[in-house]
Design an enzyme around this catalytic site. Sequence first.
Site, PDB file in Angstrom:
ATOM      1  N   ASP A  48      -5.951  -4.190  11.835  1.00 28.28           N
ATOM      2  CA  ASP A  48      -4.997  -3.179  12.180  1.00 28.28           C
ATOM      3  C   ASP A  48      -4.575  -3.490  13.501  1.00 28.28           C
ATOM      4  OD1 ASP A  48      -3.505  -0.428  12.513  1.00 28.28           O
ATOM      5  OD2 ASP A  48      -4.239  -0.304  10.528  1.00 28.28           O
ATOM      6  N   LYS A 103      -2.891 -18.708   0.127  1.00 29.19           N
ATOM      7  CA  LYS A 103      -2.785 -19.978  -0.423  1.00 29.19           C
ATOM      8  C   LYS A 103      -3.809 -20.962   0.214  1.00 29.19           C
ATOM      9  CE  LYS A 103       0.763 -23.870  -0.682  1.00 29.19           C
ATOM     10  NZ  LYS A 103       0.465 -24.525   0.384  1.00 29.19           N
ATOM     11  N   TYR A 111      12.862  -0.019   6.142  1.00 25.09           N
ATOM     12  CA  TYR A 111      11.574  -0.167   5.198  1.00 25.09           C
ATOM     13  C   TYR A 111      11.879  -0.523   3.795  1.00 25.09           C
ATOM     14  CZ  TYR A 111       7.442   2.014   2.924  1.00 25.09           C
ATOM     15  OH  TYR A 111       6.278   2.163   2.545  1.00 25.09           O
ATOM     16  N   LYS A 117      10.345  -4.184   2.163  1.00 27.70           N
ATOM     17  CA  LYS A 117       9.600  -4.049   1.015  1.00 27.70           C
ATOM     18  C   LYS A 117      10.206  -4.927  -0.130  1.00 27.70           C
ATOM     19  CE  LYS A 117       6.098  -1.375   2.560  1.00 27.70           C
ATOM     20  NZ  LYS A 117       4.626  -2.056   2.561  1.00 27.70           N
TER      21      LYS A 117
END
Length: 322
Positions: free
Chosen positions: A32, A106, A146, A150
């Site tokens: 974070d 990946k 936002y 997303k």
Amino acid sequence: MKKILITGAAGFLGSHLCDRFVKEDFRVIAMDNLITGDLKNIEHLFKLENFEFYHHDVSKFVHVAGTLDYILHFASPASPIDYLKIPIQTLKVGSLGTHNLLGLAKEKNARILIASTSEVYGDPLVHPQTEEYYGNVNTIGPRGVYDEAKRFQESITMAYHTYHGLETRIARIFNTYGPRMRLNDGRVVPAFIGQALRGEDLTVFGEGLQTRSFCYVDDLIEGIYRLLFSNYVYPVNLGNPNEITIRDFAEEIIKLTGTDQKVIYKPLPVDDPLQRQPNIAKAKEILDWEPTILRSEGMKQTLEYFKSLSKEELSKSEHREF
């Protein structure tokens, strides 16, 4: 011991996910940058051997040593007051951050679940919202930073799945509430409870006829857990379909807190969705999941958390980083 990286780990949902995966005997790597998160949400985990924390912004290159089995990407500002104040960071964590984490998944051959949102539906013209609905979003409006971050996040995640064969999962999360929400984050649950506890009038925008559907955090975490370990790669709505108007919700909060504040009305913000209710048929069918905690019970738990805050925290009007 399986290893999982949880981004946005010091935030509301991220911290509850840390608790769940520690409890399930995972080695949890928490990450974070603490722009909107708070270390107090996860400090109880610091003493554990199977938990470690890194202060890092995932919009920059992300490195994790050794093997990695799962990634939960929950790093992002998630309330209007946040993403209106830090729009560039909001766009970057949804785009560059997601790209970095997909690349890490990946490289490590890890399964990744991304936290999408009901905001991808914008101000919906279909009600309730199913996963097949493409949405009604204003790309250049104040909330677009936002919503579009997303939507891009979903697109690049599916591209990695189809092109690279990466194991991906997409959770479309509807309004969620519970302990560890930030009191001053602008969302309706902490806003109303904070106002009630401070003896202020409750602020309703518009006429209060817009609807929301509130899911208690424990229910949501269970849905995310089941989705991660399912075999379904397309978006899944996770939320509580029990809908209520904001006006009625304000009256519920006044009754719950035992206060006698008035409800005052202010103009509706730009692009504020008028209806928000998930169709959770897919979650029921694929995950055998639906919310079980009644709003009356969940709100009691949430109120107890906010009542435990200090007077200083209760009166703070701005987040420290802003």
